[in-house]
Scaffold this motif. Structure first.
Motif, PDB file in Angstrom:
ATOM      1  N   LEU A   1       0.853  -1.107   0.050  1.00 27.86           N
ATOM      2  CA  LEU A   1       0.172  -0.012   0.052  1.00 27.86           C
ATOM      3  C   LEU A   1       0.751   1.369  -0.011  1.00 27.86           C
ATOM      4  CD1 LEU A   1      -3.144   0.042   0.137  1.00 27.86           C
ATOM      5  CD2 LEU A   1      -3.161   0.687   2.574  1.00 27.86           C
ATOM      6  N   SER A  27       2.354   1.751  -3.485  1.00 33.33           N
ATOM      7  CA  SER A  27       1.459   2.242  -4.244  1.00 33.33           C
ATOM      8  C   SER A  27       1.380   3.701  -4.055  1.00 33.33           C
ATOM      9  CB  SER A  27       0.151   1.542  -4.226  1.00 33.33           C
ATOM     10  OG  SER A  27      -0.550   1.994  -2.949  1.00 33.33           O
ATOM     11  N   LEU A  33      -6.208   2.395  -6.932  1.00 34.38           N
ATOM     12  CA  LEU A  33      -6.075   1.345  -6.268  1.00 34.38           C
ATOM     13  C   LEU A  33      -7.242   0.204  -6.315  1.00 34.38           C
ATOM     14  CD1 LEU A  33      -3.671   1.233  -4.147  1.00 34.38           C
ATOM     15  CD2 LEU A  33      -5.393   2.065  -2.373  1.00 34.38           C
TER      16      LEU A  33
END
Lengths: 280, 305
Positions: free
Chosen positions: B17, B20, B68
């Motif tokens: 996460l 990203s 996402l």
């Protein structure tokens, strides 16, 4: 372990190479036989002195623009040395700092810091450097930042481990009982005890940084031309490698020698300062 | 064990996460991609239309969330340059990279194991010196330089092997050797020192005292315990391999993820950049997880709470 004990004498040949490398980088302006930017279109791709057609005017020959290779090699040493030292110093300061603070605090903040560290370690260094080079344009500062932004995490990981172990020791508990502030404990009690490790890690990484900088310059994302950098010199010679092999070969050998010397020195420093560190 | 697995999985996801988010911010920072796609004569209106069409006009947090959500479903959008789904590009390139990395890894393991263990078992002999030389060279020679020299000498002068592109097994040799070189050196060096350390241990002396042959002592008793740091390094070296692949694939014109990344970055193709970095990050995270599990198998003393 047994074989490390005898390694007390500094390795002389690598030391000599490093001294020569630093000297050449510092004295490039005086030592160079020619201006590294001056083009002599009449003597393009001139061969080195020992092959047929070579002359003392260009001891290692010239590149495709007729620039003196030896002088460019000398000036290129400046770039490599500066990149290696500045990057490693920056990464060492940040990584050491994060490791010290995370190890001291532990708990949630420490865990969060170490998560960030792990995420950084999973980031491919060359990709980041390429992104930065394209974003901000290739420059010396961007190369340093791109490598340091990833490299700090390696120091943080190791120093964190050391600090967590140190925190269990009595002298930290005593310092606390005496009312020492966190800053004081980190600066005067934890930092001196991790300094050796930091020095060893840093010295082991100088060679690595020089290789990465060369790779970036080779890909066109490092030091922009016409500044001489060993990586971009290899790239420039690539198209002529069959006819004028010297253009790529000499900077390649220079990288090999210097990196080898730094790695061997790093190994020796580790043996002397921090034998527990093992292979890294 | 199950709890450990769960914790490690959550940690890996958290790492991804973060990655990203970093990728998203960096990709947006690479400048306006529209200036590369649209013709020079494009008007303000053309820009506005294109921006709306590609979703670049929405607020950044919104763009990130939708990116996402779609990425989690394996949808990375459309390449701005190739005008094809990023998925398609990945499906074309990923197997090529995997094959090359697998070849390089296999090659370095095949050479590093016998040489590293032999160097430790026969310390100070010719084998040992050879191993140490290879290790030192491997960490000092830049990958791209090795690649260029191999292309010039083996493919150019000797004409033994093809210099680039894909095809039969012969096409794998030069890029594979170039890619595996660095990992081989590190692996061998580590194996040597690790076996040396273990050979000093009491239980190895016991094995010798009960009359085990030297070969059994080294390969059966010592190697197993010497493997633990080696497995860690193999995990780390996989990340190095992925990074090195950018250079090697560019030098050898190998149509893999590394070259895709290089092309995407120079073309400011940010859907592709995001996808490449995320997929690479996921693979690295998965390998590290596998390494943790491998420890338990190699060393039954390790028990994760």
């Amino acid at each position: 372990m047994a074989e490390r004990r005898r390694a007390r004498r500094p390795p002389l040949l690598p030391l000599a190479i490093i001294v020569a490398f630093v000297a050449v980088a510092v004295l490039a302006g005086v030592a160079s036989p020619a201006d590294p930017y001056a083009q002599h279109l009449r003597s393009r791709l001139a061969p080195p002195i020992w092959s047929a057609g070579g002359s003392w005017q260009h001891p290692l020959g010239t590149d495709r623009l007729g620039r003196d290779l030896l002088s460019r090699l000398f000036y290129g040493a400046r770039v490599s040395l500066a990149a290696g030292v500045v990057t490693v110093a920056l990464a060492g300061a940040v990584g050491g700092g994060v490791g010290l603070v995370a190890g001291y605090l532990r708990g949630r903040t420490g865990a969060l810091l170490m998560r960030v560290t792990d995420a950084t370690l999973a980031f491919p260094i060359i990709l980041l450097a390429l992104v930065l080079a394209v974003t901000l344009g290739p420059s010396f500062a961007n190369v340093v930042v791109a490598i340091a932004v990833i490299l700090w995490a390696r120091y943080a990981r190791v120093i964190y481990g050391e600090v967590v172990a140190l925190m269990e020791r009595d002298f930290i508990a005593q310092a606390r009982a005496l009312g020492a502030s966190p800053v004081r404990i980190i600066a005067f009690h934890l930092f001196p005890n991790t300094a050796n490790t930091l020095v060893v890690l840093v010295s082991l990484q100088v060679g690595y940084v020089i290789v990465v900088e060369a790779a970036l310059s080779f890909l066109g994302a490092g030091i922009p031309p016409p500044t001489p950098a060993w990586g971009s010199m290899i790239a420039e010679g690539r198209d002529y490698i069959t006819s004028a092999w010297w253009v790529s070969l000499f900077p390649g050998l220079a990288i090999l020698l210097v990196v080898l010397a730094f790695n061997l020195m790093g190994d020796w420093l580790r043996d002397v300062l921090d034998p527990r560190l093992g292979q890294f | 064990m199950r709890r450990f697995l769960a914790v490690r999985l959550v940690q890996s996801l958290a790492t991804l996460l973060l990655l990203s988010l970093a990728v998203f911010i960096l990709a947006r920072a690479t400048g306006d991609p529209l200036s590369l796609i649209l013709p020079m004569a494009a008007t303000e209106e053309d820009y506005a239309n294109a921006r709306r069409y590609l979703g670049l006009d929405r607020p950044l947090p919104e763009q990130y969330v939708s990116f996402l959500v779609r990425a989690a479903r394996g949808d990375f959008g459309t390449s701005l340059r190739a005008r094809r789904p990023v998925n398609e590009l990945l499906r074309e390139r990923f197997p090529n990279s995997l094959k090359l990395a697998g070849f390089a890894m296999a090659l370095s393991l095949l050479v590093a194991f016998p040489l590293g263990v032999a160097a430790a078992a026969r310390k100070g002999t010719l084998v040992d010196t050879a191993a140490k030389t290879v290790a030192a060279l491997g960490q000092a020679l830049p990958t791209f330089f090795v690649g260029i020299v191999l292309i010039e000498v083996v493919a150019g002068r000797l004409q033994w092997l093809p210099a680039g592109g894909t095809g039969g097994l012969a096409h794998y040799v030069l890029p594979g050797v170039t890619l595996g070189w660095f990992v081989l050196a590190g692996l061998m060096r580590l194996l040597r020192s690790s076996v040396l350390e273990v050979l000093d241990a009491d239980y190895v002396r016991t094995a010798r005292a009960k009359g085990a042959t030297e070969r059994a002592v080294v390969w059966r008793h010592a190697l197993r315990n010497a493997l633990i740091p080696v497995v860690t390094f193999a995990g780390v070296s996989f990340a190095i391999l992925v990074t090195t692949a950018v250079v090697v694939e560019t030098v050898f014109a190998w149509p893999g993820m590394g070259r895709l990344a290089y092309e995407a970055i120079s073309g400011r193709d940010f859907p592709v950049i995001q996808a490449v970095v995320l997929v690479t990050g996921a693979v690295v995270a998965a390998v590290n997880l596998a390494v943790d599990l491998l420890y338990v198998w190699i060393d039954p003393r390790i028990r994760y709470g």
